[in-house]
Design a protein around this motif. Sequence first.
Motif, PDB file in Angstrom:
ATOM      1  N   LYS A 183      40.408  40.154  39.107  1.00 19.61           N
ATOM      2  CA  LYS A 183      41.023  39.056  38.373  1.00 19.61           C
ATOM      3  C   LYS A 183      41.149  37.904  39.369  1.00 19.61           C
ATOM      4  O   LYS A 183      40.991  38.082  40.581  1.00 19.61           O
ATOM      5  CB  LYS A 183      42.399  39.473  37.861  1.00 19.61           C
ATOM      6  N   CYS A 185      43.921  35.412  39.528  1.00 19.52           N
ATOM      7  CA  CYS A 185      45.149  34.666  39.280  1.00 19.52           C
ATOM      8  C   CYS A 185      45.267  33.608  40.379  1.00 19.52           C
ATOM      9  O   CYS A 185      45.082  33.908  41.566  1.00 19.52           O
ATOM     10  CB  CYS A 185      46.345  35.601  39.267  1.00 19.52           C
ATOM     11  N   CYS A 188      47.359  34.208  43.627  1.00 14.17           N
ATOM     12  CA  CYS A 188      47.446  35.545  44.230  1.00 14.17           C
ATOM     13  C   CYS A 188      46.422  35.794  45.343  1.00 14.17           C
ATOM     14  O   CYS A 188      45.233  35.538  45.198  1.00 14.17           O
ATOM     15  CB  CYS A 188      47.282  36.599  43.153  1.00 14.17           C
ATOM     16  N   VAL A 190      45.770  38.813  46.603  1.00 14.68           N
ATOM     17  CA  VAL A 190      45.265  40.195  46.623  1.00 14.68           C
ATOM     18  C   VAL A 190      43.735  40.303  46.530  1.00 14.68           C
ATOM     19  O   VAL A 190      43.136  41.071  47.288  1.00 14.68           O
ATOM     20  CB  VAL A 190      45.972  41.054  45.542  1.00 14.68           C
ATOM     21  N   PRO A 191      43.064  39.541  45.641  1.00 17.84           N
ATOM     22  CA  PRO A 191      41.600  39.667  45.621  1.00 17.84           C
ATOM     23  C   PRO A 191      40.985  39.369  46.993  1.00 17.84           C
ATOM     24  O   PRO A 191      39.982  39.971  47.373  1.00 17.84           O
ATOM     25  CB  PRO A 191      41.172  38.630  44.575  1.00 17.84           C
ATOM     26  N   ASN A 226      45.064  46.959  38.671  1.00 20.38           N
ATOM     27  CA  ASN A 226      44.943  46.909  37.197  1.00 20.38           C
ATOM     28  C   ASN A 226      44.528  48.295  36.734  1.00 20.38           C
ATOM     29  O   ASN A 226      43.425  48.493  36.276  1.00 20.38           O
ATOM     30  CB  ASN A 226      43.860  45.927  36.764  1.00 20.38           C
ATOM     31  N   HIS A 263      47.500  45.535  33.394  1.00 23.93           N
ATOM     32  CA  HIS A 263      47.286  44.105  33.155  1.00 23.93           C
ATOM     33  C   HIS A 263      47.163  43.883  31.641  1.00 23.93           C
ATOM     34  O   HIS A 263      46.456  44.636  30.967  1.00 23.93           O
ATOM     35  CB  HIS A 263      46.016  43.631  33.872  1.00 23.93           C
ATOM     36  N   ARG A 302      45.829  33.581  34.093  1.00 21.56           N
ATOM     37  CA  ARG A 302      46.126  34.968  33.757  1.00 21.56           C
ATOM     38  C   ARG A 302      45.199  35.499  32.651  1.00 21.56           C
ATOM     39  O   ARG A 302      45.096  36.709  32.455  1.00 21.56           O
ATOM     40  CB  ARG A 302      47.592  35.108  33.321  1.00 21.56           C
TER      41      ARG A 302
HETATM   42 FE1  SF4 Z   1      46.865  39.389  41.893  1.00 22.08          FE
HETATM   43 FE2  SF4 Z   1      47.382  41.109  39.977  1.00 22.08          FE
HETATM   44 FE3  SF4 Z   1      46.263  38.783  39.408  1.00 22.08          FE
HETATM   45 FE4  SF4 Z   1      44.874  40.667  40.673  1.00 22.08          FE
HETATM   46  S1  SF4 Z   1      45.668  40.755  38.573  1.00 22.08           S
HETATM   47  S2  SF4 Z   1      44.903  38.522  41.149  1.00 22.08           S
HETATM   48  S3  SF4 Z   1      46.451  41.577  41.948  1.00 22.08           S
HETATM   49  S4  SF4 Z   1      48.350  39.134  40.232  1.00 22.08           S
END
Ligand code: SF4
Length: 469
Positions: A183, A185, A188, A190-191, A226, A263, A302
């Motif tokens: 994803k 976002c 974020c 995390v990716p 997710n 998600h 999102r």
């Molecule tokens: Fe971050 Fe969760 Fe969005 Fe992935 S789905 S980019 S981990 S907030």
Amino acid sequence: MSHEPTRSRQDVSSSGNSPNPSGSAFEGRTFYIKTFGCQMNVHDSERMAGLLSAEGGQPVTEPGAADIILVNTCTIRDKADQKALSDLGRIRQVRKDGPGTVLAVTGCMAQREGEEIFRLVPDVDLILGPSQIRNLIPLLDTVSGERTRVDGTLWPVPEMTTPPALRPPGVSAFVTVQEGCDKACAYCVVPATRGAERSRPIGDILQEAEELVSLGYREITLLGQNVNGYGQKGDTAGASFPELLRRLSELPGLLRVRFTTSHPMDMSDDLLDVMGSSSRVMPHLHLPVQSGSDRMLAKMQRGYTLETYRRWVGKLREKVPGAALTTDLIVGFCSETEEDFEQTLSVVDEFRFDGAFSFIYSPRPSTPAHAWGDIPPRQVSVERLERLQKRIEQQAMERNQTLVGSDVEILTEKWDPETRIAVGRTPQFLTVRAAVAPEDADPALGSLLPVRIEQAARAGLKGKALPHA
Ligand code: SF4
Ligand code: SAH
Ligand code: F3S
């Protein structure tokens, strides 16, 4: 501080999975791991501990007593970076000096900062990101053998095998089903820190779950960014997340299956049907909504509107009666107005979440929103967060009050024979402290215990165990 090597490269075992090979260079070396961040990081630390102990390493509880120190960092918000850096500042003062000692920074901050870490914390010998955990042993070998600092984030990402995990003894264990996130976002990191999404083969997951049951674990929590998108990326032989849950719920001896995080874009009727029909899949959905404003949701990228989220909540209520719904919320995202924020407050009223993690938006380098600016003044966001948290707490308190007088079943996680208090969680993930009458049998750890709720305090629920086998 000097880091003289004690051995040459060829003395060192480079196999990550061989169980305690005799003569391993790690035999008898002590290690200490400090963990920050989410459950995925907690489990990554268990895996690193598993790799080291398979090589003969010994865990210790003080960094000053360790030959190898791993600081497993989080970088989700600026505060997480600050916490890790201040801990590193303390640890470098107490670390052992001399041959064979290693200070490694692992986890998401290491991945994001890369070799900048070497400048921020001068004594660091090794950095590696979450995707390089399977390289931990060869990387440590390289550091010890070549007297150099090593940036493991530059090493190729190894294949998705399952490193052995060293879990604390208990009744509940984490199992990874999916790594990374596809994803995007806007806020974020995390990716960027955990890479592309990939699912673990279903056979590996089932095998690990079986092993955990044979070791005495009775509950597993499936982990992924997710989880409900399980099977979309990676070699899962066509299995979907609901299918995985179904297979796990058939495993003899496994009493409870949980999962986090789901998600909204990957929700399915099939998932809710499994939750509603299997007594072993727990009725708890953690489904981050992030904001109650469609304008904010679009800006956050999102991929859903509030109406989509609302539809899934409606289906959850219908298909899984009594299920707990928890969420994550962000306040103070780019250009958030008072009106946007009030929409977040009103979804909290509407959905009556059973719990929520709420955060002030923290701009993160390497994310799209970083460059956008336009964030509300700090004081405004602080005040919004306070209002939000007050409302969530008040609702949780009201919900807890409605449970007084009801009967629930907890999975016994702790038992104190002196006080005769058992502690465990309800299917909805609420913690209960239950008094067990002297004439009743001691509850075994990992057994299900019926409890009548007698009191709902701020600190949690209290009750008395009902007569049990
Ligand atoms: Fe971050 Fe969760 Fe969005 Fe992935 S789905 S980019 S981990 S907030
Ligand atoms: N994969 C999960 C959660 C990942 S991070 C999901 O998509 O929901 C956990 C939570 O941290 C997020 O749900 C979000 O609420 C929060 N978060 C992530 N990045 C943030 C940032 N830059 N500032 C503030 N909160 C953030
Ligand atoms: Fe978890 Fe923090 Fe990384 S929340 S995924 S450890 S940035």
